[in-house]
Design a protein around this motif. Structure first.
Motif, PDB file in Angstrom:
ATOM      1  N   SER A  69      -8.157  -3.526  13.045  1.00  0.00           N
ATOM      2  CA  SER A  69      -6.770  -3.120  13.261  1.00  0.00           C
ATOM      3  C   SER A  69      -5.814  -4.262  12.970  1.00  0.00           C
ATOM      4  CB  SER A  69      -6.568  -2.669  14.705  1.00  0.00           C
ATOM      5  OG  SER A  69      -7.586  -1.811  15.082  1.00  0.00           O
ATOM      6  N   HIS A  70      -6.121  -5.434  13.528  1.00  0.00           N
ATOM      7  CA  HIS A  70      -5.203  -6.550  13.326  1.00  0.00           C
ATOM      8  C   HIS A  70      -5.142  -6.960  11.865  1.00  0.00           C
ATOM      9  CE1 HIS A  70      -3.839  -7.365  17.319  1.00  0.00           C
ATOM     10  NE2 HIS A  70      -5.063  -7.273  17.795  1.00  0.00           N
ATOM     11  N   SER A  71      -6.310  -7.000  11.219  1.00  0.00           N
ATOM     12  CA  SER A  71      -6.255  -7.464   9.838  1.00  0.00           C
ATOM     13  C   SER A  71      -5.576  -6.435   8.945  1.00  0.00           C
ATOM     14  CB  SER A  71      -7.644  -7.823   9.321  1.00  0.00           C
ATOM     15  OG  SER A  71      -8.582  -6.863   9.666  1.00  0.00           O
ATOM     16  N   TRP A  72      -5.729  -5.152   9.280  1.00  0.00           N
ATOM     17  CA  TRP A  72      -5.034  -4.143   8.477  1.00  0.00           C
ATOM     18  C   TRP A  72      -3.531  -4.244   8.682  1.00  0.00           C
ATOM     19  CZ3 TRP A  72      -6.441   1.813   8.297  1.00  0.00           C
ATOM     20  CH2 TRP A  72      -5.875   2.359   7.137  1.00  0.00           C
ATOM     21  N   ALA A  73      -3.097  -4.389   9.961  1.00  0.00           N
ATOM     22  CA  ALA A  73      -1.662  -4.464  10.229  1.00  0.00           C
ATOM     23  C   ALA A  73      -1.045  -5.678   9.530  1.00  0.00           C
ATOM     24  CB  ALA A  73      -1.414  -4.526  11.735  1.00  0.00           C
ATOM     25  N   ALA A  74      -1.768  -6.804   9.554  1.00  0.00           N
ATOM     26  CA  ALA A  74      -1.229  -7.998   8.896  1.00  0.00           C
ATOM     27  C   ALA A  74      -1.165  -7.789   7.389  1.00  0.00           C
ATOM     28  CB  ALA A  74      -2.091  -9.211   9.233  1.00  0.00           C
ATOM     29  N   SER A  75      -2.206  -7.136   6.825  1.00  0.00           N
ATOM     30  CA  SER A  75      -2.176  -6.859   5.384  1.00  0.00           C
ATOM     31  C   SER A  75      -1.006  -5.954   5.031  1.00  0.00           C
ATOM     32  CB  SER A  75      -3.467  -6.178   4.928  1.00  0.00           C
ATOM     33  OG  SER A  75      -4.576  -6.898   5.341  1.00  0.00           O
ATOM     34  N   LEU A  76      -0.771  -4.939   5.880  1.00  0.00           N
ATOM     35  CA  LEU A  76       0.340  -4.025   5.612  1.00  0.00           C
ATOM     36  C   LEU A  76       1.668  -4.765   5.617  1.00  0.00           C
ATOM     37  CD1 LEU A  76      -0.472  -0.804   7.690  1.00  0.00           C
ATOM     38  CD2 LEU A  76      -0.304  -0.996   5.230  1.00  0.00           C
ATOM     39  N   ALA A  77       1.795  -5.736   6.541  1.00  0.00           N
ATOM     40  CA  ALA A  77       3.048  -6.488   6.603  1.00  0.00           C
ATOM     41  C   ALA A  77       3.263  -7.269   5.314  1.00  0.00           C
ATOM     42  CB  ALA A  77       3.038  -7.418   7.810  1.00  0.00           C
ATOM     43  N   VAL A  78       2.195  -7.890   4.791  1.00  0.00           N
ATOM     44  CA  VAL A  78       2.335  -8.648   3.542  1.00  0.00           C
ATOM     45  C   VAL A  78       2.648  -7.690   2.392  1.00  0.00           C
ATOM     46  CG1 VAL A  78       1.178 -10.166   1.914  1.00  0.00           C
ATOM     47  CG2 VAL A  78       0.757 -10.435   4.355  1.00  0.00           C
ATOM     48  N   GLU A  79       1.953  -6.547   2.366  1.00  0.00           N
ATOM     49  CA  GLU A  79       2.205  -5.568   1.299  1.00  0.00           C
ATOM     50  C   GLU A  79       3.637  -5.048   1.376  1.00  0.00           C
ATOM     51  OE1 GLU A  79      -0.957  -2.961   2.307  1.00  0.00           O
ATOM     52  OE2 GLU A  79      -2.428  -4.456   1.660  1.00  0.00           O
ATOM     53  N   ASP A  80       4.173  -4.968   2.601  1.00  0.00           N
ATOM     54  CA  ASP A  80       5.550  -4.517   2.778  1.00  0.00           C
ATOM     55  C   ASP A  80       6.524  -5.520   2.138  1.00  0.00           C
ATOM     56  OD1 ASP A  80       7.661  -3.046   3.664  1.00  0.00           O
ATOM     57  OD2 ASP A  80       7.650  -3.842   5.702  1.00  0.00           O
ATOM     58  N   ILE A  81       6.227  -6.810   2.279  1.00  0.00           N
ATOM     59  CA  ILE A  81       7.108  -7.820   1.665  1.00  0.00           C
ATOM     60  C   ILE A  81       7.011  -7.735   0.145  1.00  0.00           C
ATOM     61  CG2 ILE A  81       7.613 -10.286   1.475  1.00  0.00           C
ATOM     62  CD1 ILE A  81       6.263 -10.686   4.160  1.00  0.00           C
ATOM     63  N   VAL A  82       5.775  -7.657  -0.342  1.00  0.00           N
ATOM     64  CA  VAL A  82       5.567  -7.662  -1.794  1.00  0.00           C
ATOM     65  C   VAL A  82       6.042  -6.342  -2.413  1.00  0.00           C
ATOM     66  CG1 VAL A  82       3.810  -7.867  -3.596  1.00  0.00           C
ATOM     67  CG2 VAL A  82       3.613  -9.209  -1.518  1.00  0.00           C
ATOM     68  N   GLY A  83       5.922  -5.256  -1.615  1.00  0.00           N
ATOM     69  CA  GLY A  83       6.304  -3.953  -2.122  1.00  0.00           C
ATOM     70  C   GLY A  83       5.301  -3.389  -3.109  1.00  0.00           C
ATOM     71  N   CYS A  84       4.014  -3.690  -2.887  1.00  0.00           N
ATOM     72  CA  CYS A  84       3.015  -3.213  -3.856  1.00  0.00           C
ATOM     73  C   CYS A  84       2.345  -1.943  -3.352  1.00  0.00           C
ATOM     74  CB  CYS A  84       1.984  -4.289  -4.141  1.00  0.00           C
ATOM     75  SG  CYS A  84       0.885  -4.562  -2.768  1.00  0.00           S
ATOM     76  N   GLU A  85       1.776  -1.237  -4.265  1.00  0.00           N
ATOM     77  CA  GLU A  85       1.058  -0.001  -3.968  1.00  0.00           C
ATOM     78  C   GLU A  85      -0.438  -0.346  -3.847  1.00  0.00           C
ATOM     79  OE1 GLU A  85       1.034   4.077  -3.332  1.00  0.00           O
ATOM     80  OE2 GLU A  85       2.828   2.935  -3.901  1.00  0.00           O
ATOM     81  N   VAL A  86      -1.063   0.061  -2.745  1.00  0.00           N
ATOM     82  CA  VAL A  86      -2.488  -0.224  -2.578  1.00  0.00           C
ATOM     83  C   VAL A  86      -3.296   0.866  -3.283  1.00  0.00           C
ATOM     84  CG1 VAL A  86      -4.337  -0.476  -0.889  1.00  0.00           C
ATOM     85  CG2 VAL A  86      -2.072  -1.348  -0.385  1.00  0.00           C
ATOM     86  N   PRO A  87      -4.312   0.502  -4.078  1.00  0.00           N
ATOM     87  CA  PRO A  87      -5.086   1.520  -4.795  1.00  0.00           C
ATOM     88  C   PRO A  87      -5.709   2.543  -3.839  1.00  0.00           C
ATOM     89  CG  PRO A  87      -5.717  -0.689  -5.484  1.00  0.00           C
ATOM     90  CD  PRO A  87      -4.768  -0.849  -4.363  1.00  0.00           C
ATOM     91  N   ALA A  88      -5.862   3.785  -4.331  1.00  0.00           N
ATOM     92  CA  ALA A  88      -6.320   4.875  -3.464  1.00  0.00           C
ATOM     93  C   ALA A  88      -7.689   4.574  -2.862  1.00  0.00           C
ATOM     94  CB  ALA A  88      -6.356   6.170  -4.260  1.00  0.00           C
ATOM     95  N   ARG A  89      -8.592   4.012  -3.679  1.00  0.00           N
ATOM     96  CA  ARG A  89      -9.936   3.759  -3.157  1.00  0.00           C
ATOM     97  C   ARG A  89      -9.876   2.789  -1.966  1.00  0.00           C
ATOM     98  NH1 ARG A  89     -15.239   4.471  -4.552  1.00  0.00           N
ATOM     99  NH2 ARG A  89     -16.678   2.812  -3.977  1.00  0.00           N
ATOM    100  N   ALA A  90      -9.048   1.783  -2.089  1.00  0.00           N
ATOM    101  CA  ALA A  90      -8.931   0.820  -0.994  1.00  0.00           C
ATOM    102  C   ALA A  90      -8.370   1.492   0.253  1.00  0.00           C
ATOM    103  CB  ALA A  90      -8.034  -0.342  -1.416  1.00  0.00           C
ATOM    104  N   ARG A  91      -7.396   2.395   0.060  1.00  0.00           N
ATOM    105  CA  ARG A  91      -6.813   3.079   1.223  1.00  0.00           C
ATOM    106  C   ARG A  91      -7.884   3.883   1.959  1.00  0.00           C
ATOM    107  NH1 ARG A  91      -3.474   7.048   0.333  1.00  0.00           N
ATOM    108  NH2 ARG A  91      -3.491   7.042  -1.937  1.00  0.00           N
ATOM    109  N   TYR A  92      -8.725   4.565   1.200  1.00  0.00           N
ATOM    110  CA  TYR A  92      -9.762   5.385   1.836  1.00  0.00           C
ATOM    111  C   TYR A  92     -10.794   4.507   2.518  1.00  0.00           C
ATOM    112  CZ  TYR A  92      -8.258   9.957   0.273  1.00  0.00           C
ATOM    113  OH  TYR A  92      -7.557  11.117   0.125  1.00  0.00           O
TER     114      TYR A  92
END
Ligand code: SF4
Lengths: 390, 137
Positions: A69-92
């Motif tokens: 949970s923590h590592s996902w939330a932190a990753s989401l925060a970084v992705e929010d800054i960068v504004g990138c789209e995470v590939p579908a396979r990774a999301r699943y």
């Protein structure tokens, strides 16, 4: 006349060092207080001294149970800054690991709750059924716990297709075990007697205290980040938010038991729909900016805020775990209960201090708390200093 | 083998002390007790009070506030009492050793007899460490 009972800091039922004082009159609990800070490791400052990639290893060590949970939330925060789209396979893949974590966390709680009310069988069963889930996690991520599997932009390694049948088999077996355990718990008059009507947290109180996760959902508050602000693959699979309005310990237990069934459902659908393709968005630079990531951890909403100044290290990394909100709900819950129910009222939120301790107070008055030995040492040091200077 | 060694040969009673761990080491300790690993077969069990313990199992990176409590617990333990530092945190401080609230590792405050590294050490490693400890006592 009221008496104060100290519990802790090292108590066999409490996994972590914390110090609880109960104010009691005879058998009845009048109030409670908690002294935290023994688990404060200076996470936020450490996070600001590491690069984004290293931070993931740090934040998953906030808490051993919620490391995904923590590592996902932190990753989401970084992705929010960068504004990138995470590939579908990774999301699943991320969703699968996160739900597996929910399974093992809830099962762990069921076991510990059994241990607290004196049902060793529930403890042993719960922990036995939890083991195959850890095996599944090891198959996917390479480690039983602390997976080091999430990273800003995606996941760290791909998974061969051969393992899914094995994981589906583990899930099927787990599902029947959850049914068995749910049946056994809900049919047992003694367990019902211990849980039902005990530790009431009214819906108003839950809202007022800002309770999160199963604690809130057991009191009839219908919140769940997975549905309210979907991330990962949650909007693409079919599942339900479990809400119970019993407001007592039983309601929270039922929420957790039923959530396990939902989690199995989510994982199975994710495995079935798992798309191919890349697993990483390949983030190179993190621009200046601010981002947040919040997700529904097993205990409630985990929140991470990161401010970037354009370097490879965050300028500010704020983390808030659900137990921080849930701990104060102990007070309304425990008021008027007997001493024997106090620990249960406390454990029902599934407290996790390592998550909560973003600060430490050495003494409420702001002074350092000194033992006689410390005073002696300080005195010796002063003599030493004077001797050196003279 | 002296009387101490004889006393330590079987049925070690363990008191587990969490000195600012992330929970994972502690969960793996409990895991050792549950059916898959089941160390109670060998008479190793967790006890509720350090006054009953032969072994003090310390996990965590030892933040400042826990130091006096930890030392007091160690002083209360009947001697001889073997101390095991569990996990990377307990052995060296691990990822937290640069933190401002880090006052450890464990062996800075109390004498340690065995180190079980790993983050978290697997239950097999914990059992292996305890068995090695028994061999040296
Ligand atoms: S060694 Fe690792 S698993 Fe153990 S307490 Fe430290 S961070 Fe957690």
């Amino acid at each position: 006349m009221s008496t104060t009972i100290p519990i802790g800091p090292f108590h066999p039922v409490l996994e972590e060092p914390e110090y609880i004082t109960l104010e009691v009159d005879g058998e009845t609990v009048l109030g409670a207080d908690i002294d935290l800070g023994r688990n404060h490791r200076g996470m936020e400052l450490l996070a600001e001294e590491k690069t984004y990639d290293q931070d993931i290893f740090l934040v998953e060590r906030i808490c051993g149970i919620c490391s995904a949970s923590h590592s996902w939330a932190a990753s989401l925060a970084v992705e929010d800054i960068v504004g990138c789209e995470v590939p579908a396979r990774a999301r699943y893949l991320r969703t699968i690991v996160h739900e597996l974590e929910r399974l093992h966390s809830h099962m762990l709680w069921v076991g510990l709750a059994g241990h607290i009310i004196g049902y060793w069988t529930v403890f042993m069963w719960g922990w036995k059924y939890r083991e195959p889930i850890l095996d599944a996690l090891e198959m996917i991520t390479g480690n039983r716990q602390h997976y080091a599997w999430y990273r800003p932009g995606g996941v760290r390694r791909d998974v061969p297709d051969e393992i899914w049948p094995k994981i589906l088999k583990i899930l099927d077996e787990f599902d029947t075990k959850v049914d068995l355990l749910t049946g056994a718990i809900l049919d047992d008059p003694v367990i019902l007697g211990r849980l039902k009507g005990v530790g009431i947290l009214t819906t108003e109180d839950a809202v007022a205290y800002g309770a999160l996760g199963p604690t809130a959902r057991g009191s009839g508050v219908d919140i769940d980040v997975r549905r309210d602000e979907p991330y990962g693959a949650y909007s693409e699979v079919d599942w339900n938010v479990i809400v119970q309005d019993g407001c007592d310990c039983l309601a929270v237990a039922v929420v957790r038991l039923l959530e396990m069934k939902e989690a199995v459902k989510i994982i199975k659908q994710c495995i079935e729909k798992l798309p191919g393709g890349p697993i990483d968005a390949g983030i190179r630079d993190v621009p200046r900016g601010e981002g947040i990531g919040h997700i529904e951890a097993p205990r409630g909403e985990t929140f991470h805020f990161i401010r970037s100044n354009g370097t490879n290290m965050p300028e500010r990394h704020k983390m808030r775990a659900p137990t921080f909100n849930n701990i104060p709900t102990f007070r309304p819950r425990v008021k008027g209960e007997t001493i024997s129910d106090a620990l249960l009222c406390f454990a029902v939120i599934d407290p996790c201090y390592s998550c909560t301790e973003r600060m430490t107070v050495l003494d409420p008055s702001g002074k350092m708390l000194l033992s006689p030995k410390d005073l002696l040492r300080l005195s010796h040091e002063k003599t030493e200093q004077i001797r050196r200077n003279s | 083998m002296g009387a101490t060694g004889w006393g330590f040969k079987k049925s070690l009673w363990v008191f587990h002390l969490n000195a600012g761990a992330c929970n994972n080491c502690d969960i793996e300790v409990l895991d050792c007790l549950t059916p898959r690993f089941d160390v109670e077969r060998f008479g190793i069990k967790l006890v509720g009070s350090v006054k009953h313990a032969d072994v003090l199992l310390v996990s965590g990176s030892v933040p400042r506030k826990v130091v006096p409590d930890m030392i007091e617990t160690w002083e209360q333990a009947p001697k001889p009492c073997a101390v095991v530092a569990l996990g990377s945190c307990g052995c060296t401080g691990g990822i937290f050793r640069d933190g401002y609230n880090f006052a450890g590792p464990v062996d800075k405050h109390i004498p340690v007899d065995a180190y079980i590294p790993g983050c978290p050490p697997r239950p097999e490693a914990i059992i292996g460490g305890i068995v090695k400890l028994i061999g040296t006592l």
